[in-house]
Write a protein that holds these residues in place. Structure first.
Motif, short mmCIF file in Angstrom:
data_model
loop_
_atom_site.label_atom_id
_atom_site.label_comp_id
_atom_site.label_asym_id
_atom_site.label_seq_id
_atom_site.Cartn_x
_atom_site.Cartn_y
_atom_site.Cartn_z
N VAL A 205 15.21 12.45 49.86
CA VAL A 205 15.93 12.00 51.05
C VAL A 205 16.83 13.10 51.60
CG1 VAL A 205 15.82 9.58 50.38
CG2 VAL A 205 17.80 10.95 49.70
N GLY A 206 17.19 14.08 50.76
CA GLY A 206 18.01 15.18 51.23
C GLY A 206 17.21 16.32 51.86
N LEU A 207 15.90 16.19 51.86
CA LEU A 207 15.04 17.25 52.39
C LEU A 207 15.20 17.38 53.90
CD1 LEU A 207 12.88 19.11 51.05
CD2 LEU A 207 11.16 17.48 51.85
N ASP A 208 15.45 18.61 54.37
CA ASP A 208 15.55 18.91 55.80
C ASP A 208 14.31 19.66 56.26
OD1 ASP A 208 18.03 17.70 56.03
OD2 ASP A 208 19.15 19.56 55.80
N VAL A 209 14.08 19.66 57.57
CA VAL A 209 12.90 20.31 58.13
C VAL A 209 12.85 21.79 57.75
CG1 VAL A 209 11.75 20.97 60.29
CG2 VAL A 209 12.71 18.67 60.04
N ASP A 210 14.00 22.45 57.73
CA ASP A 210 14.03 23.87 57.39
C ASP A 210 13.70 24.13 55.92
OD1 ASP A 210 14.66 24.56 59.96
OD2 ASP A 210 16.81 24.80 59.60
N ASP A 211 13.69 23.08 55.12
CA ASP A 211 13.37 23.24 53.70
C ASP A 211 11.85 23.20 53.46
OD1 ASP A 211 16.08 23.29 53.01
OD2 ASP A 211 16.17 21.10 52.92
N VAL A 212 11.10 22.90 54.49
CA VAL A 212 9.65 22.78 54.37
C VAL A 212 8.99 24.00 55.02
CG1 VAL A 212 7.62 21.42 54.95
CG2 VAL A 212 9.77 20.27 54.40
N ASP A 213 8.13 24.68 54.28
CA ASP A 213 7.39 25.82 54.81
C ASP A 213 5.90 25.52 54.66
OD1 ASP A 213 6.17 28.25 55.44
OD2 ASP A 213 7.79 29.44 54.56
N LEU A 214 5.30 25.05 55.74
CA LEU A 214 3.89 24.69 55.69
C LEU A 214 2.98 25.91 55.65
CD1 LEU A 214 3.90 21.68 58.20
CD2 LEU A 214 3.85 21.61 55.70
N THR A 215 3.51 27.06 56.07
CA THR A 215 2.71 28.28 56.03
C THR A 215 2.47 28.74 54.60
OG1 THR A 215 3.63 28.98 58.17
CG2 THR A 215 2.56 30.68 56.82
N THR A 216 3.55 28.75 53.81
CA THR A 216 3.42 29.14 52.41
C THR A 216 3.15 27.94 51.50
OG1 THR A 216 5.81 28.94 52.02
CG2 THR A 216 4.98 31.08 52.77
N LYS A 217 3.11 26.75 52.10
CA LYS A 217 2.87 25.50 51.35
C LYS A 217 3.88 25.35 50.21
CE LYS A 217 -2.07 25.17 52.39
NZ LYS A 217 -3.44 24.99 51.83
#
Length: 309
Positions: A163-175
């Motif tokens: 629930v604390g995950l922010d959009v900037d914490d996700v890197d879909l390029t490096t998966k």
């Protein structure tokens, strides 16, 4: 805690402030410690103790017995719960001892030994049924729920990390995703293809609709009002999906975390790699998962070998 003698109350307040400001413990951990020390101070007050320098080892031991026996207001605590409460008491005494130079009354008090329990994990087939039960794009919030469960199981995240995950914490390029665990410790965890695909679908096709209804938040997982999803909402998603899938027994976010670790070890992953992925400070904590596979081997042996009994 407000009803405790001033000297005890001030010492506890200073300790909690130290945990929050200098140690950076999470809000949930701080709240748990506050509850534990409040109960401890109430016990000491009832026993006639008015200040930290009046606490002796016998008081700590008596409090531990009190936890195990319970009273009119509290049920008896299991060994594991009593041991957890004693952690708070010992932390309080360690801090007070260092601050004042007094003896640590809790230093030699051993916690009760809890029965060793194996983590609860569900089979891969049940995980797949749970994931399929979210409904996907054809259901309101379906893409979010699918992505949510894929991430929980796919990276072994704690519910608070999810629930604390922010959009900037996700890197879909490096998966990969960046998670902040206990004590705000940061770790980077790889995303599998299923979790990556589910997150991509949610972020591009469903989350923008939720964002329009809110006031703007960096959170990855949103409710339909555009606000950050709560821990309780995550439990609700899992409960609904489990009911739809026809799965019995208790299934929680921690069940998926346990399953993540168990399935990795069964697949041959090194325990220290799993330790890093889970964000455990000590490999000892992770090693309990190795017992699951051993137990399964024993059960298979007992059922299948003609000379097992």
């Amino acid at each position: 805690m407000d009803e405790a003698p001033a000297a005890l109350r001030d010492a506890a307040t200073a300790w909690l402030h130290h945990l929050q400001v200098e140690r950076g413990v999470s809000a949930n951990t701080l709240a748990a410690y506050r509850r534990d020390v409040t109960r401890y101070l109430a016990f000491l007050s009832a026993d006639g103790v008015t200040s930290p320098d009046g606490i002796e080892e016998k008081h700590v031991e008596a409090f531990l017995r009190h936890l195990r026996e319970g009273d009119a207001e509290h049920k008896p605590l299991a060994a594991s719960s009593a041991a957890r409460t004693l952690v708070a008491v010992r932390g309080f005494h360690t801090f007070t001892s260092l601050e004042t130079g007094s003896d640590d009354a809790a230093a030699d008090v051993a916690p009760p030994t809890p029965a060793r329990k194996l983590p609860k994990a569900i089979p891969v087939s049940d995980v797949e049924r749970l994931l399929e039960a979210t409904g996907g794009e054809g259901h309101p919030g379906g893409l979010r729920d699918r992505a949510l469960l894929e991430v929980l199981y796919g990276v072994g995240a704690r519910v608070s990390e999810l629930v604390g995950l922010d959009v900037d914490d996700v890197d879909l390029t490096t998966k990969s995703v960046r998670l902040f665990g206990k004590g705000s410790k940061e770790r980077i965890v790889p995303l599998g293809s299923y979790a990556t695909d589910a997150l991509t679908a949610y972020l591009t096709r469903e989350r923008p609709r939720f964002v329009q209804k809110g006031k703007g938040t960096p959170a990855v997982f949103l409710n339909q009002r555009g606000s950050r999803l709560t821990r309780q909402s995550v439990f609700d998603v899992i409960r609904r999906s489990a009911e739809t899938a026809g799965l019995t027994g208790e299934i929680s976010p921690h069940t998926l975390r346990h399953s993540f670790a168990t399935h990795l070890l069964e697949g041959g992953a090194d325990v220290r790699v799993v330790q890093e992925l889970l964000g455990h400070a000590s490999v000892t904590t992770t090693q309990i998962y190795t017992m699951v596979s051993v137990q399964q081997l024993r059960e298979t042996f007992a059922a299948a070998h003609p000379r097992a009994r």
